[in-house]
Design a protein around this motif. Structure first.
Motif, PDB file in Angstrom:
ATOM      1  N   ALA A 169      28.365  10.708  -0.735  1.00 35.26           N
ATOM      2  CA  ALA A 169      27.573  11.897  -0.793  1.00 35.26           C
ATOM      3  C   ALA A 169      26.634  11.831   0.392  1.00 35.26           C
ATOM      4  O   ALA A 169      26.291  12.698   1.029  1.00 35.26           O
ATOM      5  CB  ALA A 169      26.706  11.763  -2.137  1.00 35.26           C
TER       6      ALA A 169
ATOM      7  N   ILE B 239      36.618  13.201   2.817  1.00 35.36           N
ATOM      8  CA  ILE B 239      36.322  12.127   1.585  1.00 35.36           C
ATOM      9  C   ILE B 239      37.462  11.270   1.701  1.00 35.36           C
ATOM     10  O   ILE B 239      37.417   9.831   1.717  1.00 35.36           O
ATOM     11  CB  ILE B 239      36.292  12.738   0.110  1.00 35.36           C
ATOM     12  CG1 ILE B 239      34.918  13.598   0.005  1.00 35.36           C
ATOM     13  CG2 ILE B 239      36.605  11.751  -0.698  1.00 35.36           C
ATOM     14  CD1 ILE B 239      34.958  14.195  -1.208  1.00 35.36           C
TER      15      ILE B 239
ATOM     16  N   THR C  69      29.613  15.913  -4.805  1.00 29.89           N
ATOM     17  CA  THR C  69      30.459  15.115  -4.567  1.00 29.89           C
ATOM     18  C   THR C  69      31.405  14.489  -5.573  1.00 29.89           C
ATOM     19  O   THR C  69      32.424  14.421  -5.325  1.00 29.89           O
ATOM     20  CB  THR C  69      29.712  13.950  -3.741  1.00 29.89           C
ATOM     21  OG1 THR C  69      28.813  14.361  -2.741  1.00 29.89           O
ATOM     22  CG2 THR C  69      30.416  13.088  -3.297  1.00 29.89           C
TER      23      THR C  69
END
Length: 132
Positions: free
Chosen positions: A79, A65, A89
């Motif tokens: 996501a 991320i 997420t």
């Protein structure tokens, strides 16, 4: 005693065997209510070498991320890139926001006071259609 993988078909071998709740340490719902599908998230610059060490100890999904969000992305985009459910997420992004590694910003609503009037939009559409 049976092993937990007994009973899986060979066709299931390509599927992910790690269950989502293991990635989130058993949490099933995001704690932050301010993360919506269109909330923009951006990685903040690292503030110290201590922060770099903490990033190395994170789950792989957290590190992914951080890499994805070097440029602003919507929660739903993150996501999709991770291939994880949005709710999962949101939990991971919430962890990173709370830890000071990500910055989350909800999009500003378009209001009559700050945005173009309905007539201006209609005229722009009309003019664009005429140019076709």
């Amino acid at each position: 005693m049976r092993h937990w993988t007994e009973g899986f078909d060979d066709g299931d071998a390509d599927e992910q065997l790690v269950r989502p709740y293991t990635i989130t340490s058993g949490r099933t719902a995001p704690e932050r209510a301010d993360l919506t599908l269109i909330t923009l998230v951006t990685t903040l610059p690292e503030v110290s070498t201590q922060a770099a060490l903490a990033v190395r100890r994170m789950q792989p999904e957290h590190r992914t991320i951080l890499g994805l969000c070097r440029e602003s992305k919507a929660v739903v985009e993150v996501a999709a890139k991770l291939g994880l459910p949005v709710s999962l997420t949101k939990i991971l992004i919430g962890d990173l926001v709370d830890s000071g590694y990500l910055w989350a910003r909800s999009p500003q609503p378009l209001t009559r006071a700050t945005g173009p009037s309905d007539m201006t939009i209609l005229q722009a559409v009309r003019d664009g259609l005429r140019k076709l």
